[in-house]
Write a protein that holds these residues in place. Structure first.
Motif, short mmCIF file in Angstrom:
data_model
loop_
_atom_site.label_atom_id
_atom_site.label_comp_id
_atom_site.label_asym_id
_atom_site.label_seq_id
_atom_site.Cartn_x
_atom_site.Cartn_y
_atom_site.Cartn_z
N UNK A 98 37.88 54.28 42.11
CA UNK A 98 37.55 53.39 40.88
C UNK A 98 38.99 52.75 40.75
N UNK A 99 40.21 53.37 40.70
CA UNK A 99 41.36 52.61 40.41
C UNK A 99 41.70 51.55 41.41
N UNK A 100 41.35 51.97 42.66
CA UNK A 100 41.81 50.87 43.54
C UNK A 100 40.64 49.70 43.46
N UNK A 119 41.86 42.88 39.83
CA UNK A 119 42.66 42.49 39.09
C UNK A 119 43.51 41.38 40.03
N UNK A 120 43.91 41.87 41.21
CA UNK A 120 44.83 41.15 42.21
C UNK A 120 44.25 39.85 42.54
N UNK A 121 43.01 39.88 42.83
CA UNK A 121 42.39 38.92 43.37
C UNK A 121 41.96 37.79 42.14
N UNK A 122 41.83 38.16 41.07
CA UNK A 122 41.57 37.32 39.74
C UNK A 122 42.81 36.40 39.57
N UNK A 123 43.97 37.24 39.35
CA UNK A 123 45.13 36.86 38.64
C UNK A 123 46.48 36.68 39.72
N UNK A 171 49.76 43.19 37.17
CA UNK A 171 50.14 43.42 35.84
C UNK A 171 48.99 42.48 34.80
N UNK A 172 48.05 43.19 34.09
CA UNK A 172 47.03 42.49 33.35
C UNK A 172 47.61 41.70 32.25
N UNK A 173 47.29 40.37 32.24
CA UNK A 173 47.83 39.32 31.05
C UNK A 173 49.35 39.43 30.97
N UNK A 174 49.79 39.28 32.44
CA UNK A 174 51.37 39.24 32.77
C UNK A 174 52.15 37.75 32.21
#
Length: 760
Positions: free
Chosen positions: A211-213, A219-223, A227-230
């Motif tokens: 689930x974590x991966x 997140x990495x693909x989107x941003x 780090x979310x909202x970095x």
């Protein structure tokens, strides 16, 4: 009647026999677990003690132990260490407990609990440890509890610590502690349960890891950022602060601001010496071998604080533990990742990046950018990006680090061998305007200034000396040191430490030079005017190295801002209005108003019985020696080997003849610092009207300077044999010479003769 008595007697015997055959109750391994025994009559139950916050009340004639929080966040604990035997395979702990208003402290695990640790013969913890029973809020009166657990192989003791573990508040009562050994059947049953739990836990962990991966990959693909909202653009649901970065707190000095359509965080030092920071934990991909952290920032008015580190930076830590759920849970993993420093001069948006390998066991990265004990200042953060390195790049970096580790060990082995060699350096004396050896022949000192001990506890010092002598053909090393570090004190952000470690490195530098027949000039790297503290330094240092043939004493790095009479004899420096007061080569201020003068430093050295040659710098930052010829020469004492005068020369200095060459006709000269920058932008503190040279390609200053040194046989050490202390002789720790200065220095040390086209 007799028959009845016989029957009754037989029944008694039968019952007695049944009782005799019954299993005895297991003996508790915990001493005085009911807190009733007090054989020494000290009002404390035997075997338990009464630390702060611990009491032993009585209810209805029954003793028990009470733990009470005395100060929020402070530990309250009782303790027993119980011997284990090889025969013990499993145990059961039972007890009665009652608790009231236990409030969790700063961390979620700061509560009431019973900590238990198995340890081996060397008192090292063994795994698995029993899970700690946890107590929070309030119970409804007394509660009976028990817990069974296996004894790990090799256990010699079990530590039991009932405690209020840094809780914020609360009361915790215990009674009737019992620890008993379980039989073989119970042990087998417990092992089966442990194995089943392990299988279930492994399946649960695998699901959480998957689930974590998946979350991390999304997140990495989107941003493009772990780090979310970095970039601080997404607001929280409550508004007023970026999502994921906590909450707006009035008076904290942390605000969410915008510049047009772009948002950034502003951290302002509200109270000098405190910490103002942001905090995030970043889960890492399972397959991440390395990561790159990039921070876009700017600073304004950041001033150094007294406590380390006292500046603006991002401090990072590796953590173990789960990557979903409660991210704060976990333990520190070594080695620590590097710190990312923020320049105090970054007025415009600036990027700073660091690549780092992920150590084994690390699952998360803790990031804390901010002002760390700074005196004042502001840091703006526009973006913090954490990205995985490619597998190829990480492998290359790992190979480079391994090679560097092997090289470090190889160099250390060479240095160790050289330090064991006998000293062969002959003693020097001053004779006229030159130095001579025991045979009366002249000795010309030529070498390099090995920097770093004037601002730290040393960086590659011994290997630099080795390279300077063996590869660059030096016969002299200038080693700047600073008196606070010599005495084990803090200095400009470098923390206080064991002074003998610092001195020991100087000792090794001396031994290394002496083993190679070279000389070491010990430079007290101070600016301004000699002060009483510098007398203390020289009495101590001269005593340590007195009459060592390899050591010369340079009394004071760069005197300036005072007239010649105070330079020599001391006096009130606050009353002087000397011409070079406005020069901004170094911001160090005199520690006192009253200078002792250079002669006092000479006398301090000679008072120890040291006859070592003394080196004394002139005025104008050790550039001007004209006063030596005008009645301000220093007086040598009986038994001394003489005084040599120090001269520092850079491309913004002019008037060589009057400043140094006239004095060189009468006295030996040591050009302890001489160097040429690559470009004036690197030395922006030099005023434009003082920049008399055109630096860069075609610059003739290096050849003219070295040619002048060679023509007049001036003793010299090129500045600086460190890749980050300008002007640099070398560009890296492979000792590659810089094109604009280092190449000339290396050629001169190897014997190339330079022609003098023009004196300045």
């Amino acid at each position: 009647m007799l028959f009845r008595l016989m029957i009754a007697g037989m029944m008694v015997l039968f019952v007695g026999a049944r009782l005799a055959l019954a299993e005895p109750a297991p003996r508790s391994l915990i001493h005085n677990g009911n807190f009733e025994t007090d054989d020494n009559d000290d009002k404390t139950p035997d075997g338990w003690g009464a630390p702060a916050g611990v009491s032993y009340p009585i209810e209805d004639g029954n003793h028990f132990v009470r733990l009470t929080v005395q100060e929020p966040g402070k530990m309250v604990m009782i303790y027993q260490s119980i011997p284990m035997t090889e025969a013990m395979k499993s145990l059961e702990l039972s007890y009665r407990v009652r608790y009231e208003d236990i409030k969790v402290g700063k961390e979620m695990w700061f509560d009431g609990r019973i900590i238990m640790n198995f340890k081996d013969a060397e008192k090292k913890p063994l795994k698995p440890s029993p899970s700690p029973p946890i107590f929070r809020k309030s119970s409804k009166g007394w509660v009976e509890k028990s817990q069974k657990f296996l004894v790990p192989e090799g256990a010699k003791t079990l530590e039991i610590m009932p405690c209020l573990f840094n809780a914020a508040a609360g009361t915790l009562d215990f009674d009737d502690f019992k620890l008993v050994e379980l039989d073989a059947a119970a042990t087998a049953e417990l092992k089966t349960a442990y194995e089943a739990a392990a299988v279930e836990r492994a399946a649960r962990d695998a699901a959480q890891e998957k689930k974590a991966d998946e979350q991390i990959a999304a997140r990495l693909e989107a941003d493009g950022n772990l780090l979310a909202n970095g970039n601080f653009e997404k607001p929280s649901k409550q508004g007023g602060f970026p999502d994921g970065w906590g909450r707006l707190s009035e008076g904290s000095g942390i605000t969410w601001q915008s510049d047009g359509d772009d948002h950034f965080m502003r951290l302002t030092q509200v109270e000098p010496g405190k910490v103002t920071m942001l905090y995030r934990i970043v889960p890492l991909p399972t397959d991440a071998k390395g990561i790159e952290v990039t921070i876009r920032y700017r600073t304004d008015g950041v001033q150094k604080g007294k406590q380390m580190p006292g500046d603006a930076r991002a401090i990072l830590h590796w953590l173990s533990g789960a990557r979903v759920g409660h991210l704060e849970a976990g333990h520190a993993v070594k080695p620590e990742p590097p710190t990312i420093g923020f320049s105090s001069k970054a007025k415009e948006w600036t990027e700073s990046s660091k690549r780092m390998l992920v150590p084994e066991g690390a699952t998360k990265l803790q990031i804390m950018p901010g002002l760390w004990f700074a005196k004042a200042g502001t840091v703006d953060l526009a973006e913090i990006a954490v990205k995985p390195m490619s597998s190829v790049d990480a492998d290359v970096m790992a190979a480079e680090q391994l090679a560097a580790f092997k090289l470090k060990n190889e160099r250390a082995a060479i240095i160790e061998k050289e330090l064991a060699m006998p000293a062969i350096t002959p003693e020097l004396k001053v004779s006229g305007n030159q130095l001579v050896g025991p045979d009366g022949k002249g000795v010309w000192l030529q070498g390099l200034c090995v920097d770093s001990m004037e601002w730290s506890h040393g960086e590659n010092v011994l290997w630099s000396i080795h390279v300077a002598i063996d590869d660059w053909k030096s016969n002299c090393i200038r080693l700047p040191v600073i008196d606070p570090l010599w005495f084990g004190q803090e200095h400009k952000g470098t923390p206080a430490s064991d002074r003998e470690k610092y001195r020991g490195l100087v000792d090794q530098a001396v031994k290394l030079c002496a083993a190679k027949g070279a000389y070491l000039v010990l430079d007290l790297h101070r600016f301004g005017a000699p002060m009483p503290a510098h007398v203390d330094f020289w009495k101590d240092a001269a005593e340590r190295y007195k009459n060592n043939p390899a050591v010369l004493f340079e009394l004071f790095n760069e005197p300036h801002g005072i007239p010649w009479n105070i330079w020599r004899d001391g006096g009130d420096t606050s009353a002087t209005k000397h011409a070079d007061n406005a020069v901004v080569e170094n911001t160090e201020k005199n520690s006192d108003k009253i200078s002792v003068g250079m002669q006092a430093l000479v006398d301090a050295v000679r008072s120890t019985g040291a006859r070592n040659i003394i080196v004394a710098g002139g005025l104008a930052w050790s550039y001007d020696l004209s006063g030596i010829l005008n009645g301000y020469a220093l007086a040598e004492r009986d038994g001394g080997n003489g005084i040599m005068y120090s001269h520092h020369n850079y491309p913004w200095k002019s008037g060589w003849q009057k400043a140094v060459l006239d004095a060189a006709e009468k006295y030996p000269i040591f050009v302890g610092e001489v160097g040429c920058p690559e470009k004036w932008e690197d030395f922006s503190f030099i005023k434009v009207d003082e920049r008399t040279e055109k630096l860069g390609p075609g610059c003739t200053w290096p050849a003219d300077m070295l040619g002048t040194i060679q023509k007049h046989k001036l003793n010299w050490t090129g500045f600086s044999f460190h890749p980050r202390c300008g002007p640099m002789v070398i560009k890296d720790w492979n000792y590659t010479p810089t094109e604009y200065w280092g190449v000339f220095v290396k050629q001169a040390l190897e014997g190339k003769q330079f022609e003098v086209e023009r004196l300045r």
